[in-house]
Design a protein around this motif. Structure first.
Motif, PDB file in Angstrom:
ATOM      1  N   LEU A  71      13.590  -7.995  -3.421  1.00 47.28           N
ATOM      2  CA  LEU A  71      12.507  -7.315  -4.137  1.00 47.28           C
ATOM      3  C   LEU A  71      11.359  -8.278  -4.442  1.00 47.28           C
ATOM      4  N   ALA A  72      11.680  -9.547  -4.697  1.00 46.04           N
ATOM      5  CA  ALA A  72      10.641 -10.542  -4.937  1.00 46.04           C
ATOM      6  C   ALA A  72       9.810 -10.779  -3.671  1.00 46.04           C
ATOM      7  N   ILE A  73      10.452 -10.705  -2.514  1.00 44.84           N
ATOM      8  CA  ILE A  73       9.722 -10.851  -1.249  1.00 44.84           C
ATOM      9  C   ILE A  73       8.712  -9.716  -1.084  1.00 44.84           C
ATOM     10  N   LEU A  74       9.130  -8.505  -1.448  1.00 44.87           N
ATOM     11  CA  LEU A  74       8.198  -7.368  -1.395  1.00 44.87           C
ATOM     12  C   LEU A  74       7.033  -7.579  -2.361  1.00 44.87           C
ATOM     13  N   CYS A  75       7.312  -8.174  -3.512  1.00 41.82           N
ATOM     14  CA  CYS A  75       6.254  -8.467  -4.483  1.00 41.82           C
ATOM     15  C   CYS A  75       5.283  -9.510  -3.913  1.00 41.82           C
ATOM     16  N   ALA A  76       5.822 -10.493  -3.187  1.00 47.05           N
ATOM     17  CA  ALA A  76       4.984 -11.509  -2.567  1.00 47.05           C
ATOM     18  C   ALA A  76       4.053 -10.876  -1.536  1.00 47.05           C
ATOM     19  N   ARG A  77       4.573  -9.899  -0.809  1.00 55.27           N
ATOM     20  CA  ARG A  77       3.757  -9.186   0.193  1.00 55.27           C
ATOM     21  C   ARG A  77       2.686  -8.337  -0.487  1.00 55.27           C
ATOM     22  N   ALA A  78       3.066  -7.622  -1.554  1.00 53.97           N
ATOM     23  CA  ALA A  78       2.123  -6.769  -2.268  1.00 53.97           C
ATOM     24  C   ALA A  78       1.006  -7.594  -2.895  1.00 53.97           C
ATOM     25  N   TYR A  79       1.359  -8.740  -3.496  1.00 56.60           N
ATOM     26  CA  TYR A  79       0.377  -9.629  -4.124  1.00 56.60           C
ATOM     27  C   TYR A  79      -0.646 -10.095  -3.082  1.00 56.60           C
ATOM     28  N   LEU A  81      -1.506  -8.619  -0.270  1.00 59.94           N
ATOM     29  CA  LEU A  81      -2.348  -7.512   0.164  1.00 59.94           C
ATOM     30  C   LEU A  81      -3.406  -7.162  -0.882  1.00 59.94           C
ATOM     31  N   ILE A  82      -3.044  -7.254  -2.154  1.00 60.03           N
ATOM     32  CA  ILE A  82      -3.985  -6.925  -3.216  1.00 60.03           C
ATOM     33  C   ILE A  82      -5.196  -7.844  -3.178  1.00 60.03           C
ATOM     34  N   TYR A 109       2.960 -16.839  -5.426  1.00 56.29           N
ATOM     35  CA  TYR A 109       2.842 -16.431  -6.817  1.00 56.29           C
ATOM     36  C   TYR A 109       3.326 -14.990  -7.015  1.00 56.29           C
ATOM     37  N   GLY A 110       3.081 -14.136  -6.050  1.00 56.46           N
ATOM     38  CA  GLY A 110       3.583 -12.774  -6.141  1.00 56.46           C
ATOM     39  C   GLY A 110       5.101 -12.749  -6.168  1.00 56.46           C
ATOM     40  N   GLY A 111       5.703 -13.611  -5.349  1.00 54.71           N
ATOM     41  CA  GLY A 111       7.163 -13.692  -5.325  1.00 54.71           C
ATOM     42  C   GLY A 111       7.735 -14.230  -6.622  1.00 54.71           C
ATOM     43  N   VAL A 112       7.074 -15.245  -7.199  1.00 59.25           N
ATOM     44  CA  VAL A 112       7.547 -15.835  -8.453  1.00 59.25           C
ATOM     45  C   VAL A 112       7.442 -14.829  -9.597  1.00 59.25           C
TER      46      VAL A 112
END
Length: 297
Positions: A71-79, A81-82, A109-112
Motif C-alpha cells: 500500500l505504501a508503494i501505491l502511495c509513492a506512485r500517487a504522490y 502523479l500528484i 516521500y509518498g511511500g514514507v
C-alpha cells in the motif's frame, strides 16, 4: 538494451533488464525492482533481529509490514502523479501497465508518508505500540533507501547538475541527452551513503533513546537535512511552481522533528531531573520490563 556509464573514472555497461520470464510475450524483470526488493529484505531482516530490543513481537511486526509495504508503494506512485502532473488515460497507467513495464514514477516521500499512516492503522489492529514500531521502522527505512538508491544508478536517474570534479562526476547517454556533455553529480550515491550512515547512527542511538518515537523523529531530522541539501543539486525534482517539493518538505520535516525532540526532552528533564533511557541493557530479556512512552503531564 545496454548503455555505458562513466563514474569515478571507470566505465560501466549497465543493462536495466536482469532477465526475462517466459510468460506471454516475455515478462521483463528489471534490476531496479530487484534492488528495491533487496533493500526491503535487508530492512525486514534488521527489524526481525532487533524486534525484541524495541519490545515488539516479531510475528505481529511482520503482519504490519506485509500489509503496509504494497500500500505504501501505491502511495509513492500517487504522490508522484500528484506533483508530476502526469496524465493518465486508464487505470492501467497508474500501475504502469500502459506503454511502460511495471511502475514508472515513484516518489519516496509518498511511500514514507503512506507507510507511517497505514502502519499506524495496522499497529492498532495488531495491538502493537505505534511509536515503538515507528522507531524500528525508521532505521529500516534508511537501510532500504540506502540500498534502493542504487536502482536509480541502474536506470540513470536521480542525478544532479554539473560538477567541476574531473573524477567524482558521472556521465551516461541519458545525462548527455538531457544535460549535454559534462560530468554531473551522482545524487543517488550521495543519498545512498547518507541513508546508510544514518542507519548506523540511529541504530547506536536507539540503545539510548529517552522516549518511544525519538528514533522516528531523529529519522526526520537526519533524512530531512540530507535530502534538502541533495535536492538542491538535483535536476529532476517534482515542482510546485518554482519550488522543489522535496526540498520544502525536507526542511519542514527536519525543523519540526528537531523542535519536537527538544520539547519532549525538556519535558523529561523537567519532570524527572535527568534523561531516562527507554530500556536498560537487560531489556532484551523481557518485553514487559523498562518500557516507557512519551512522558505525560
Amino acid at each position: 538494451m545496454a548503455y555505458e556509464v562513466y563514474l569515478f573514472g571507470l566505465n560501466f555497461t549497465l543493462k536495466p533488464i536482469a532477465f526475462t520470464l517466459p510468460i506471454g510475450n516475455g515478462w521483463d524483470i528489471y534490476w531496479y525492482g530487484i534492488i528495491i526488493a533487496a533493500g526491503f529484505l535487508a530492512a525486514i531482516l534488521y527489524a526481525m533481529r532487533n524486534a525484541k530490543t524495541f519490545n515488539i513481537e516479531t510475528d505481529r511486526m511482520l503482519d504490519v509490514a506485509l500489509v503496509t509495504t504494497p500500500l505504501a508503494i501505491l502511495c509513492a506512485r500517487a504522490y508522484y502523479l500528484i506533483f508530476d502532473g502526469e496524465k493518465l488515460t486508464s487505470i492501467g497507467d497508474f500501475f504502469g501497465f500502459g506503454d511502460s513495464s511495471g511502475f514508472s514514477g515513484l516518489a519516496i516521500y509518498g511511500g514514507v508518508i503512506g507507510a507511517f499512516l497505514i502502519g499506524a492503522l495496522m499497529c492498532k489492529i495488531r495491538k502493537l505500540k505505534i511509536l515503538d514500531m515507528f522507531d524500528i521502522a525508521a532505521i529500516g527505512f534508511l537501510i532500504g533507501q540506502g540500498i534502493g538508491r542504487w536502482g536509480n544508478f541502474i536506470n540513470q536517474e536521480a542525478y544532479g547538475s554539473f560538477t567541476g570534479s574531473s573524477w567524482w562526476g558521472m556521465q551516461s547517454a541519458r545525462t548527455i541527452s538531457e544535460m549535454g556533455e559534462g560530468l554531473v553529480h551522482p545524487c543517488f550515491l550521495y543519498e545512498s551513503v547518507w541513508c546508510i550512515s544514518g542507519a548506523i547512527v540511529l541504530h547506536y542511538l536507539s540503545k539510548k533513546r529517552n522516549f518511544s518515537g525519538e528514533i522516528t523523529l531523529m529519522y526526520g531530522v537526519w533524512y530531512g537535512f540530507g535530502r534538502a541539501i541533495i535536492e538542491l543539486l538535483r535536476t529532476d525534482s517534482l515542482m510546485i511552481g518554482v519550488f522543489k517539493v522535496s526540498f520544502l518538505l525536507s526542511i519542514v520535516l527536519c525543523v519540526a522533528c528537531a523542535v519536537i525532540i527538544f520539547v519532549v526532552r525538556s519535558k523529561i528533564k523537567e519532570n524527572k531531573g535527568e534523561y531516562i533511557p527507554i530500556y536498560a541493557e537487560s531489556s532484551s530479556d523481557s518485553f514487559e520490563e523498562n518500557t516507557t512512552d512519551i512522558v505525560e503531564d
